[in-house]
Scaffold this motif. Structure first.
Motif, PDB file in Angstrom:
ATOM      1  N   VAL A   1      -4.824 -26.811   2.178  1.00 40.35           N
ATOM      2  CA  VAL A   1      -4.363 -26.521   3.416  1.00 40.35           C
ATOM      3  C   VAL A   1      -4.171 -27.398   4.180  1.00 40.35           C
ATOM      4  O   VAL A   1      -4.999 -28.384   4.032  1.00 40.35           O
ATOM      5  CB  VAL A   1      -5.165 -24.946   3.560  1.00 40.35           C
ATOM      6  CG1 VAL A   1      -4.302 -23.862   2.575  1.00 40.35           C
ATOM      7  CG2 VAL A   1      -6.319 -24.896   4.133  1.00 40.35           C
ATOM      8  N   THR A   2      -3.707 -27.405   5.465  1.00 40.11           N
ATOM      9  CA  THR A   2      -3.340 -28.030   6.551  1.00 40.11           C
ATOM     10  C   THR A   2      -4.065 -27.263   7.886  1.00 40.11           C
ATOM     11  O   THR A   2      -3.572 -25.832   7.453  1.00 40.11           O
ATOM     12  CB  THR A   2      -2.029 -28.490   7.006  1.00 40.11           C
ATOM     13  OG1 THR A   2      -0.846 -27.607   7.373  1.00 40.11           O
ATOM     14  CG2 THR A   2      -1.238 -29.263   5.611  1.00 40.11           C
ATOM     15  N   ALA A   3      -4.328 -28.031   8.718  1.00 33.60           N
ATOM     16  CA  ALA A   3      -4.573 -27.499  10.084  1.00 33.60           C
ATOM     17  C   ALA A   3      -3.071 -26.148  10.638  1.00 33.60           C
ATOM     18  O   ALA A   3      -3.917 -24.912  10.891  1.00 33.60           O
ATOM     19  CB  ALA A   3      -4.837 -28.162  10.938  1.00 33.60           C
ATOM     20  N   GLN A   4      -2.084 -26.167  10.255  1.00 28.14           N
ATOM     21  CA  GLN A   4      -0.937 -25.897  10.763  1.00 28.14           C
ATOM     22  C   GLN A   4      -0.901 -24.428   9.830  1.00 28.14           C
ATOM     23  O   GLN A   4      -1.129 -23.237  10.498  1.00 28.14           O
ATOM     24  CB  GLN A   4       0.324 -26.336  10.112  1.00 28.14           C
ATOM     25  CG  GLN A   4       1.920 -25.666  11.270  1.00 28.14           C
ATOM     26  CD  GLN A   4       3.125 -26.657  11.216  1.00 28.14           C
ATOM     27  OE1 GLN A   4       2.128 -28.319  10.467  1.00 28.14           O
ATOM     28  NE2 GLN A   4       3.518 -26.462  11.653  1.00 28.14           N
TER      29      GLN A   4
ATOM     30  N   GLU B   1      -1.160 -20.732  10.906  1.00 32.09           N
ATOM     31  CA  GLU B   1      -0.224 -19.362  11.312  1.00 32.09           C
ATOM     32  C   GLU B   1      -1.314 -18.490  10.284  1.00 32.09           C
ATOM     33  O   GLU B   1      -0.938 -16.819  10.156  1.00 32.09           O
ATOM     34  CB  GLU B   1       1.062 -19.571   9.678  1.00 32.09           C
ATOM     35  CG  GLU B   1       1.696 -20.853  10.794  1.00 32.09           C
ATOM     36  CD  GLU B   1       2.214 -21.711   9.594  1.00 32.09           C
ATOM     37  OE1 GLU B   1       2.430 -21.148   8.347  1.00 32.09           O
ATOM     38  OE2 GLU B   1       2.912 -22.636   9.778  1.00 32.09           O
ATOM     39  N   LEU B   2      -2.633 -18.547   8.898  1.00 27.75           N
ATOM     40  CA  LEU B   2      -2.731 -17.537   8.329  1.00 27.75           C
ATOM     41  C   LEU B   2      -3.757 -16.642   9.813  1.00 27.75           C
ATOM     42  O   LEU B   2      -3.688 -15.224   8.717  1.00 27.75           O
ATOM     43  CB  LEU B   2      -3.772 -18.360   7.542  1.00 27.75           C
ATOM     44  CG  LEU B   2      -3.054 -18.554   6.059  1.00 27.75           C
ATOM     45  CD1 LEU B   2      -4.782 -19.567   5.363  1.00 27.75           C
ATOM     46  CD2 LEU B   2      -2.516 -17.162   5.591  1.00 27.75           C
ATOM     47  N   GLN B   3      -5.223 -17.401  10.035  1.00 33.40           N
ATOM     48  CA  GLN B   3      -5.355 -16.865  11.736  1.00 33.40           C
ATOM     49  C   GLN B   3      -4.749 -15.913  12.168  1.00 33.40           C
ATOM     50  O   GLN B   3      -4.524 -14.414  12.578  1.00 33.40           O
ATOM     51  CB  GLN B   3      -5.900 -17.728  12.505  1.00 33.40           C
ATOM     52  CG  GLN B   3      -7.025 -18.650  11.785  1.00 33.40           C
ATOM     53  CD  GLN B   3      -7.667 -19.531  12.560  1.00 33.40           C
ATOM     54  OE1 GLN B   3      -7.202 -20.314  13.686  1.00 33.40           O
ATOM     55  NE2 GLN B   3      -9.268 -20.180  12.611  1.00 33.40           N
ATOM     56  N   LYS B   4      -2.855 -16.222  12.762  1.00 36.17           N
ATOM     57  CA  LYS B   4      -2.124 -15.520  13.324  1.00 36.17           C
ATOM     58  C   LYS B   4      -1.717 -14.273  12.689  1.00 36.17           C
ATOM     59  O   LYS B   4      -1.774 -13.183  12.970  1.00 36.17           O
ATOM     60  CB  LYS B   4      -1.318 -16.217  13.493  1.00 36.17           C
ATOM     61  CG  LYS B   4      -0.398 -15.250  13.913  1.00 36.17           C
ATOM     62  CD  LYS B   4       1.067 -16.867  15.428  1.00 36.17           C
ATOM     63  CE  LYS B   4       2.122 -15.877  15.652  1.00 36.17           C
ATOM     64  NZ  LYS B   4       3.086 -16.862  16.166  1.00 36.17           N
ATOM     65  N   ARG B   5      -2.017 -14.475  10.969  1.00 41.98           N
ATOM     66  CA  ARG B   5      -1.309 -13.569  10.400  1.00 41.98           C
ATOM     67  C   ARG B   5      -2.402 -12.520  10.620  1.00 41.98           C
ATOM     68  O   ARG B   5      -2.053 -10.772   9.949  1.00 41.98           O
ATOM     69  CB  ARG B   5      -0.897 -13.833   8.691  1.00 41.98           C
ATOM     70  CG  ARG B   5      -0.990 -12.851   8.076  1.00 41.98           C
ATOM     71  CD  ARG B   5       0.629 -12.796   7.653  1.00 41.98           C
ATOM     72  NE  ARG B   5       1.096 -12.372   7.279  1.00 41.98           N
ATOM     73  CZ  ARG B   5       1.639 -10.427   6.641  1.00 41.98           C
ATOM     74  NH1 ARG B   5       2.082 -10.086   7.985  1.00 41.98           N
ATOM     75  NH2 ARG B   5       2.041 -10.099   5.217  1.00 41.98           N
ATOM     76  N   ASN B   6      -3.560 -13.027  10.769  1.00 41.41           N
ATOM     77  CA  ASN B   6      -4.513 -11.991  10.050  1.00 41.41           C
ATOM     78  C   ASN B   6      -4.790 -11.290  11.248  1.00 41.41           C
ATOM     79  O   ASN B   6      -5.308  -9.988  11.391  1.00 41.41           O
ATOM     80  CB  ASN B   6      -6.238 -12.707  10.221  1.00 41.41           C
ATOM     81  CG  ASN B   6      -7.433 -11.526   9.737  1.00 41.41           C
ATOM     82  OD1 ASN B   6      -7.084 -11.050   8.877  1.00 41.41           O
ATOM     83  ND2 ASN B   6      -8.257 -12.101  10.611  1.00 41.41           N
ATOM     84  N   ALA B   7      -5.020 -11.606  12.384  1.00 41.35           N
ATOM     85  CA  ALA B   7      -4.979 -10.960  13.468  1.00 41.35           C
ATOM     86  C   ALA B   7      -4.168  -9.786  14.146  1.00 41.35           C
ATOM     87  O   ALA B   7      -4.416  -9.132  14.231  1.00 41.35           O
ATOM     88  CB  ALA B   7      -5.017 -11.837  14.782  1.00 41.35           C
ATOM     89  N   MET B   8      -2.369  -9.946  13.476  1.00 37.44           N
ATOM     90  CA  MET B   8      -1.789  -8.881  13.221  1.00 37.44           C
ATOM     91  C   MET B   8      -2.021  -7.591  12.583  1.00 37.44           C
ATOM     92  O   MET B   8      -2.422  -6.641  12.831  1.00 37.44           O
ATOM     93  CB  MET B   8      -0.799  -9.555  12.708  1.00 37.44           C
ATOM     94  CG  MET B   8       0.723  -8.790  13.583  1.00 37.44           C
ATOM     95  SD  MET B   8       2.016  -9.610  12.197  1.00 37.44           S
ATOM     96  CE  MET B   8       1.831  -9.234  10.433  1.00 37.44           C
ATOM     97  N   LEU B   9      -2.846  -8.724  11.089  1.00 36.59           N
ATOM     98  CA  LEU B   9      -2.717  -7.543  10.102  1.00 36.59           C
ATOM     99  C   LEU B   9      -3.625  -6.722  10.996  1.00 36.59           C
ATOM    100  O   LEU B   9      -3.772  -5.480  10.340  1.00 36.59           O
ATOM    101  CB  LEU B   9      -2.731  -8.066   8.789  1.00 36.59           C
ATOM    102  CG  LEU B   9      -2.179  -9.034   8.659  1.00 36.59           C
ATOM    103  CD1 LEU B   9      -1.912  -9.353   6.539  1.00 36.59           C
ATOM    104  CD2 LEU B   9      -0.674  -7.455   7.788  1.00 36.59           C
ATOM    105  N   GLU B  10      -4.965  -6.994  11.556  1.00 36.14           N
ATOM    106  CA  GLU B  10      -6.024  -6.281  12.054  1.00 36.14           C
ATOM    107  C   GLU B  10      -5.686  -5.141  13.389  1.00 36.14           C
ATOM    108  O   GLU B  10      -6.125  -4.344  13.374  1.00 36.14           O
ATOM    109  CB  GLU B  10      -7.272  -7.519  12.830  1.00 36.14           C
ATOM    110  CG  GLU B  10      -8.378  -7.783  11.243  1.00 36.14           C
ATOM    111  CD  GLU B  10      -8.644  -9.148  12.105  1.00 36.14           C
ATOM    112  OE1 GLU B  10      -9.073  -9.448  13.049  1.00 36.14           O
ATOM    113  OE2 GLU B  10      -9.945  -9.858  11.090  1.00 36.14           O
TER     114      GLU B  10
END
Length: 95
Positions: free
Chosen positions: A59-62, A66-75
């Motif tokens: 994976v890349t930092a980018q 994106e995964l962190q942003k998606r995780n926050a949205m799902l939470e």
């Protein structure tokens, strides 16, 4: 508003520059050779360098951002659904 004086580089070009850096070219060499600012090169290396998680996953930092942003949205969605259940679930008199 974006300044149109800055050149627009493709993701493929950026990745190839990052690969050159990972294979030993310094940022200053790449900057001089391709006419790209040091700050842009640093950002590309930071965002596009790959990290090997296990044998099959890179994976890349980018992608991590994106995964962190998606995780926050799902939470947040999960929290909203929990609150909705609490509102619409009838409570017994024993509570």
């Amino acid at each position: 508003m974006a300044n149109s004086n800055y050149p627009k580089y493709t993701d493929e070009f950026k990745k190839s520059i990052v690969t050159l850096h990972q294979n030993g070219k310094s940022l200053s060499q790449l900057s001089k050779e391709y006419g790209i600012s040091m700050s842009a090169l640093s950002k590309w290396v930071r965002n596009l360098s790959e990290v090997k998680i296990d044998e099959d996953t890179v994976v890349t930092a980018q992608q991590i951002k994106e995964l962190q942003k998606r995780n926050a949205m799902l939470e947040e969605e999960n929290l909203i659904l929990k609150k909705a259940i609490a509102i619409f679930t009838p409570h017994s008199n024993r509570d």
